[in-house]
Design an enzyme around this catalytic site. Structure first.
Site, PDB file in Angstrom:
ATOM      1  N   HIS A  91     -23.396  27.895 -41.977  1.00 23.60           N
ATOM      2  CA  HIS A  91     -22.817  28.040 -43.336  1.00 23.60           C
ATOM      3  C   HIS A  91     -22.551  29.363 -43.601  1.00 23.60           C
ATOM      4  O   HIS A  91     -23.000  30.441 -43.048  1.00 23.60           O
ATOM      5  CB  HIS A  91     -23.583  27.427 -44.329  1.00 23.60           C
ATOM      6  CG  HIS A  91     -23.205  27.763 -45.605  1.00 23.60           C
ATOM      7  ND1 HIS A  91     -23.948  28.889 -46.300  1.00 23.60           N
ATOM      8  CD2 HIS A  91     -22.487  27.039 -46.464  1.00 23.60           C
ATOM      9  CE1 HIS A  91     -23.345  28.953 -47.559  1.00 23.60           C
ATOM     10  NE2 HIS A  91     -22.737  28.128 -47.809  1.00 23.60           N
ATOM     11  N   LYS A  99     -12.328  22.770 -46.583  1.00 19.34           N
ATOM     12  CA  LYS A  99     -12.887  22.756 -47.794  1.00 19.34           C
ATOM     13  C   LYS A  99     -12.297  21.627 -48.779  1.00 19.34           C
ATOM     14  O   LYS A  99     -11.257  21.902 -48.926  1.00 19.34           O
ATOM     15  CB  LYS A  99     -13.197  24.311 -48.610  1.00 19.34           C
ATOM     16  CG  LYS A  99     -13.830  24.092 -49.799  1.00 19.34           C
ATOM     17  CD  LYS A  99     -15.250  23.734 -49.862  1.00 19.34           C
ATOM     18  CE  LYS A  99     -16.191  24.382 -48.879  1.00 19.34           C
ATOM     19  NZ  LYS A  99     -17.517  23.990 -48.957  1.00 19.34           N
TER      20      LYS A  99
HETATM   21  O1  GKR Z   1     -16.903  29.408 -51.341  1.00 22.42           O
HETATM   22  O2  GKR Z   1     -16.387  27.846 -52.635  1.00 22.42           O
HETATM   23  C1  GKR Z   1     -16.944  28.371 -51.656  1.00 22.42           C
HETATM   24  C2  GKR Z   1     -17.626  27.414 -50.692  1.00 22.42           C
HETATM   25  O3  GKR Z   1     -17.701  25.937 -51.324  1.00 22.42           O
HETATM   26  C3  GKR Z   1     -19.122  27.743 -50.448  1.00 22.42           C
HETATM   27  O4  GKR Z   1     -19.586  28.164 -51.874  1.00 22.42           O
HETATM   28  C4  GKR Z   1     -20.226  26.726 -49.965  1.00 22.42           C
HETATM   29  O5  GKR Z   1     -21.489  27.525 -50.185  1.00 22.42           O
HETATM   30  O6  GKR Z   1     -18.920  27.167 -48.008  1.00 22.42           O
HETATM   31  C5  GKR Z   1     -19.756  26.570 -48.532  1.00 22.42           C
HETATM   32  C6  GKR Z   1     -20.024  25.427 -47.983  1.00 22.42           C
HETATM   33  O7  GKR Z   1     -20.017  25.079 -46.683  1.00 22.42           O
HETATM   34  O8  GKR Z   1     -20.736  24.658 -48.648  1.00 22.42           O
HETATM   35 MG    MG Z   2     -20.874  23.162 -46.822  1.00 23.04          MG
END
Ligand code: GKR
Ligand code: MG
Length: 436
Positions: A331, A195
């Site tokens: 996702h 991420k």
């Molecule tokens: O949990 O911060 C998080 C992620 O950024 C999530 O909100 C996203 O929806 O994991 C996700 C993604 O792949 O974009």
């Molecule tokens: Mg994503």
């Protein structure tokens, strides 16, 4: 088999201070465990987003559900579709919404929660696993990837419920390699997703390079900054990581919008770089697929049974992507074992999923599991479809009660990563897109 009751169990689950372009994860993530009871004494369950919005929509559906035959999902779907069509306006992208807080997919995700609970009940009635109700599985075990997050120190939870910080602070390339090694040693994952959208792109590029140096070219790598980059920055990252994102890797939602991603693709291809782009932000609905295809913006769609409309919709999406020559993966958001199994069954009955799916599951702990018997195990990075009916899980009601009590004490009823970021990291923080 008619529905006699709909029960909603709100839960709060400890969550470490994970970062993304949305901001910071709160001490507790919120989820809803959905349960239906039937006149045959069989129950079905599912898991969905938490808080007032998602719960309110499910409560609104209660009258429609009582007395409904769990096998009659097509008409229910038509009702939800009709409501969605009547109210639809604006863009359904998730650029500005965290999943579960996007008003544009509210009917689809409400339907999904009900559909999955009904399939669980049907599976239990017929003594068949959920994926086998959809024509059978393409695979017996579903691979997931190691989902790395830059994070602050802390394991989540508060006060005497504070958790051990299993992975420690992760704000440098070296710390992220440590995080990956630890997660892979524990779960056996064979692919890695980072991420991004948190640190300067140069640091994130170095993180991916460090991961490649550590794990070698046979472990596919992905980076997902959730739209934090401009088109120029996305192209720069694509050029810098041409080797590291090859061989099963991809660039996920580098910048906002289908048009933006189309431009990144065009400029990378002009430089001879064919790194695929994946999306769960720009592409979140069937109607986005032809548009994404027209702009050559997205080569891999990241599905999610929670907001694409359940297990059957997931299977339709698999077919749809095949028709458009796109790849498919999945996702994830914070979730517990019920969602883990719904995601696993969904992926099992999609023949064209060819990437390890995302899961946040390693970030949650045994103490918060609502599945009787404890956490869903990974076998060499995969979850095996159990030889049990429905989703293959039963609920632990003591745990549900405990997590509900904790939910009731929380001062918030929706996920707000921007507010958390201001509270705990930087009082002036705002989500700015593109940030770089
Ligand atoms: O949990 O911060 C998080 C992620 O950024 C999530 O909100 C996203 O929806 O994991 C996700 C993604 O792949 O974009
Ligand atoms: Mg994503």
């Amino acid at each position: 088999m008619k529905i006699t009751a709909l029960k909603l169990h709100p839960v709060a689950i400890a969550d470490p201070p994970l970062r993304s372009s949305y901001g910071l994860h709160a001490h507790y993530a919120i989820r809803t465990i959905v349960e239906i009871e039937t006149d045959e004494g069989i129950k079905g369950c599912s898991e969905t987003y938490g808080g007032d919005g998602p719960m309110g929509l499910l409560k609104e559906a209660e009258q429609r559900l009582i007395g409904m035959d769990v096998f009659q999902l097509t008409r229910l779907h038509m009702d939800f579709e009709a409501r969605a069509a009547a109210e639809a306006s604006g863009d359904r992208s998730q650029t500005w919404h965290v999943p579960g807080e996007n008003p544009m997919d509210r009917h689809t995700r409400t339907f999904a929660a009900i559909e999955i609970a009904c399939l669980d009940a049907i599976g239990k009635a017929l003594d068949k696993p959920a994926c086998d109700l959809l024509g059978g599985r393409a695979r017996d075990a579903v691979p997931f990837s190691a989902y790395l997050f830059y994070k602050h120190a802390g394991g989540g939870g508060l006060g005497d419920d504070e958790r051990d910080d299993e992975y420690g602070e992760g704000l440098t390339p070296e710390a992220m390699v440590r995080q990956a090694k630890q997660m892979i040693a524990k779960y056996g994952f064979k692919e890695i997703k980072l991420k991004g959208g948190v640190l300067d792109p140069e640091v994130e590029i170095e993180t991916i390079r460090a991961l490649r140096r550590e794990f070698g070219p046979n472990v596919p790598l992905r980076i997902d900054p959730n739209c934090a980059w401009s088109v120029d920055t996305s192209v720069m990252v694509g050029e810098s990581l041409v080797e590291e994102l090859s061989r099963g890797g991809y660039l996920e939602d580098p910048c906002a919008s289908i048009e933006g991603m189309g431009e990144v693709r065009k400029r990378l291809l002009a430089k001879g770089i064919d790194t695929p782009q994946a999306s769960n932000v720009a592409v979140t609905a069937f109607k986005h697929i032809p548009e994404a295809w027209k702009h050559d913006a997205v080569q891999i769609v990241l599905s999610d049974p929670h907001y694409w409309g359940g297990l059957k919709a997931q299977q339709h999406l698999d077919h749809f992507c095949r028709v458009f020559g796109m790849g498919l993966s999945m996702h994830s958001n914070n979730h517990l074992g019920v969602s883990m199994m719904a995601m696993t069954h969904a992926a099992a009955c999609c023949p064209y999923i060819e990437f390890a799916c995302d899961t946040h599951y390693p970030w949650q702990t045994e103490q918060d599991e609502v599945v009787a018997g404890g956490r869903i195990p990974f076998h060499q990075g995969s979850v095996v479809i159990p030889d049990k009916p429905g989703l293959g899980v039963e609920l632990d009601y003591d745990q549900l009660a405990r997590l509900k009590e904790r939910y009731e004490k929380l001062p918030y009823r929706k996920r707000d990563d921007e507010a958390e970021m201001r509270k705990r990291v930087d009082p002036n923080w705002k989500r700015v897109l593109p940030r770089w």
